[in-house]
Design a protein around this motif. Sequence first.
Motif, PDB file in Angstrom:
ATOM      1  N   ALA A 132       0.831  -1.198   0.000  1.00 17.64           N
ATOM      2  CA  ALA A 132       0.000   0.000   0.000  1.00 17.64           C
ATOM      3  C   ALA A 132       0.869   1.253   0.000  1.00 17.64           C
ATOM      4  N   PRO A 133       0.799   2.052  -1.064  1.00 17.46           N
ATOM      5  CA  PRO A 133       1.638   3.238  -1.102  1.00 17.46           C
ATOM      6  C   PRO A 133       1.079   4.381  -0.257  1.00 17.46           C
ATOM      7  N   LEU A 134      -0.209   4.292   0.101  1.00 23.21           N
ATOM      8  CA  LEU A 134      -0.838   5.381   0.848  1.00 23.21           C
ATOM      9  C   LEU A 134      -1.401   4.850   2.155  1.00 23.21           C
ATOM     10  N   GLN A 135      -1.263   5.652   3.217  1.00 18.50           N
ATOM     11  CA  GLN A 135      -1.888   5.278   4.482  1.00 18.50           C
ATOM     12  C   GLN A 135      -2.790   6.401   4.961  1.00 18.50           C
ATOM     13  N   LEU A 136      -3.993   6.012   5.308  1.00 15.88           N
ATOM     14  CA  LEU A 136      -4.994   6.979   5.750  1.00 15.88           C
ATOM     15  C   LEU A 136      -5.040   7.015   7.275  1.00 15.88           C
ATOM     16  N   ASP A 137      -4.938   8.201   7.842  1.00 18.53           N
ATOM     17  CA  ASP A 137      -5.094   8.395   9.280  1.00 18.53           C
ATOM     18  C   ASP A 137      -6.344   9.242   9.469  1.00 18.53           C
ATOM     19  N   GLU A 138      -7.492   8.561   9.627  1.00 16.09           N
ATOM     20  CA  GLU A 138      -8.761   9.285   9.657  1.00 16.09           C
ATOM     21  C   GLU A 138      -8.904  10.160  10.893  1.00 16.09           C
ATOM     22  N   ALA A 139      -8.372   9.687  12.023  1.00 10.29           N
ATOM     23  CA  ALA A 139      -8.507  10.454  13.259  1.00 10.29           C
ATOM     24  C   ALA A 139      -7.857  11.828  13.115  1.00 10.29           C
ATOM     25  N   ALA A 140      -6.698  11.854  12.478  1.00  9.49           N
ATOM     26  CA  ALA A 140      -5.984  13.126  12.329  1.00  9.49           C
ATOM     27  C   ALA A 140      -6.255  13.763  10.969  1.00  9.49           C
ATOM     28  N   GLN A 141      -7.094  13.143  10.174  1.00 14.72           N
ATOM     29  CA  GLN A 141      -7.436  13.657   8.834  1.00 14.72           C
ATOM     30  C   GLN A 141      -6.183  13.941   8.019  1.00 14.72           C
ATOM     31  N   ARG A 142      -5.334  12.941   7.885  1.00 10.28           N
ATOM     32  CA  ARG A 142      -4.140  13.122   7.069  1.00 10.28           C
ATOM     33  C   ARG A 142      -3.810  11.817   6.362  1.00 10.28           C
ATOM     34  N   ILE A 143      -3.010  11.942   5.319  1.00 14.86           N
ATOM     35  CA  ILE A 143      -2.674  10.791   4.488  1.00 14.86           C
ATOM     36  C   ILE A 143      -1.168  10.789   4.256  1.00 14.86           C
ATOM     37  N   ARG A 144      -0.597   9.605   4.421  1.00 13.08           N
ATOM     38  CA  ARG A 144       0.837   9.482   4.232  1.00 13.08           C
ATOM     39  C   ARG A 144       1.128   8.820   2.897  1.00 13.08           C
ATOM     40  N   CYS A 145       2.108   9.307   2.221  1.00 15.37           N
ATOM     41  CA  CYS A 145       2.530   8.729   0.945  1.00 15.37           C
ATOM     42  C   CYS A 145       4.023   8.491   1.009  1.00 15.37           C
ATOM     43  N   ALA A 146       4.422   7.245   0.763  1.00 16.58           N
ATOM     44  CA  ALA A 146       5.845   6.883   0.773  1.00 16.58           C
ATOM     45  C   ALA A 146       6.567   7.444   2.002  1.00 16.58           C
ATOM     46  N   GLY A 147       5.921   7.309   3.171  1.00 16.56           N
ATOM     47  CA  GLY A 147       6.576   7.687   4.415  1.00 16.56           C
ATOM     48  C   GLY A 147       6.433   9.140   4.820  1.00 16.56           C
ATOM     49  N   GLN A 148       5.868   9.997   3.973  1.00 18.71           N
ATOM     50  CA  GLN A 148       5.696  11.401   4.397  1.00 18.71           C
ATOM     51  C   GLN A 148       4.235  11.828   4.343  1.00 18.71           C
ATOM     52  N   TRP A 149       3.863  12.678   5.317  1.00 19.64           N
ATOM     53  CA  TRP A 149       2.497  13.173   5.353  1.00 19.64           C
ATOM     54  C   TRP A 149       2.315  14.201   4.253  1.00 19.64           C
ATOM     55  N   LEU A 150       1.208  14.058   3.519  1.00 22.20           N
ATOM     56  CA  LEU A 150       0.929  14.990   2.429  1.00 22.20           C
ATOM     57  C   LEU A 150       0.328  16.282   2.988  1.00 22.20           C
ATOM     58  N   ALA A 151       0.702  17.401   2.401  1.00 18.38           N
ATOM     59  CA  ALA A 151       0.104  18.688   2.789  1.00 18.38           C
ATOM     60  C   ALA A 151      -1.123  18.919   1.918  1.00 18.38           C
ATOM     61  N   LEU A 152      -2.268  18.481   2.430  1.00 17.63           N
ATOM     62  CA  LEU A 152      -3.499  18.556   1.641  1.00 17.63           C
ATOM     63  C   LEU A 152      -4.460  19.570   2.248  1.00 17.63           C
ATOM     64  N   THR A 153      -5.188  20.273   1.392  1.00 20.22           N
ATOM     65  CA  THR A 153      -6.269  21.122   1.887  1.00 20.22           C
ATOM     66  C   THR A 153      -7.427  20.209   2.307  1.00 20.22           C
ATOM     67  N   ARG A 154      -8.433  20.823   2.929  1.00 22.93           N
ATOM     68  CA  ARG A 154      -9.561  20.024   3.415  1.00 22.93           C
ATOM     69  C   ARG A 154     -10.214  19.193   2.306  1.00 22.93           C
ATOM     70  N   TYR A 155     -10.489  19.813   1.174  1.00 23.38           N
ATOM     71  CA  TYR A 155     -11.180  19.088   0.113  1.00 23.38           C
ATOM     72  C   TYR A 155     -10.254  18.100  -0.598  1.00 23.38           C
ATOM     73  N   GLU A 156      -8.983  18.455  -0.701  1.00 21.46           N
ATOM     74  CA  GLU A 156      -8.041  17.496  -1.286  1.00 21.46           C
ATOM     75  C   GLU A 156      -7.964  16.244  -0.417  1.00 21.46           C
ATOM     76  N   TYR A 157      -7.912  16.477   0.917  1.00 21.68           N
ATOM     77  CA  TYR A 157      -7.876  15.338   1.832  1.00 21.68           C
ATOM     78  C   TYR A 157      -9.114  14.469   1.672  1.00 21.68           C
ATOM     79  N   ARG A 158     -10.276  15.125   1.698  1.00 21.28           N
ATOM     80  CA  ARG A 158     -11.524  14.342   1.630  1.00 21.28           C
ATOM     81  C   ARG A 158     -11.634  13.582   0.320  1.00 21.28           C
ATOM     82  N   LEU A 159     -11.189  14.217  -0.749  1.00 22.41           N
ATOM     83  CA  LEU A 159     -11.242  13.593  -2.072  1.00 22.41           C
ATOM     84  C   LEU A 159     -10.363  12.339  -2.114  1.00 22.41           C
TER      85      LEU A 159
END
Length: 225
Positions: A132-159
């Motif tokens: 899995a290249p992506l990991q979702l952390d729903e509690a903190a509303q963030r997504i990790r890609c290849a070991g780093q947290w992505l800097a996503l806006t609210r709608y980018e995150y939800r999408l």
Amino acid sequence: MAHRILLLEDEQAIADTLLYSLRSEGFEVMHVPLVREALAAFALQAPDLAILDVGLPDGNGFDVCRAIRKTSELPIVFLTARSEEIDRILGLELGADDYVSKPFSPREVCARVKAILRRSAVRPAATAPDAAPLQLDEAAQRIRCAGQWLALTRYEYRLLATLLKRPQRIFSRAELMDLVWDDASDTADRTVDAHIKLVRAKLRDAGASADLIQTHRHMGYSLSA
Ligand code: CA
């Protein structure tokens, strides 16, 4: 051998169209109109997949789903008439595999059922944790890609979270608007496209492969597994 499907639906007309379509596709279908019959059929008949209506005379499909999930990863598809139920259906609370919105075409239901059965047949390889290249952390509303947290806006995150929760499922632009944006009526197709473009750019920057989010002509977007 034919796949066995448990269909829980109390409206006979809806059940009849589904029974006809599913059986003509070669599925063996057990139809029950009540929650208690569905629970009995699940325990005794060992179905390969369940299609559950939500509102039923003696309870609701959510309870059936929860009961099944206590002991089984049985693929579950919900029939729902309310878009506000979709998050619960697909979320951690219920963990269903898919949903179809009423009114639906029986062909769409058949297509979803076949896709899920195909997916669950290959599940062990597809969900190897390291793959899995992506990991979702729903509690903190963030997504990790290849070991780093992505800097996503609210709608980018939800999408991205919406796509990520159902790999390989194709979401139409209208569905994404509904699920992601607070006021979908203000949202145009090009808003979805623009956000997809931004998310893709961020994934690329993080080192993900370019085709992680796939475009399906005239249909929508999906996340490759
Ligand atoms: Ca009903």
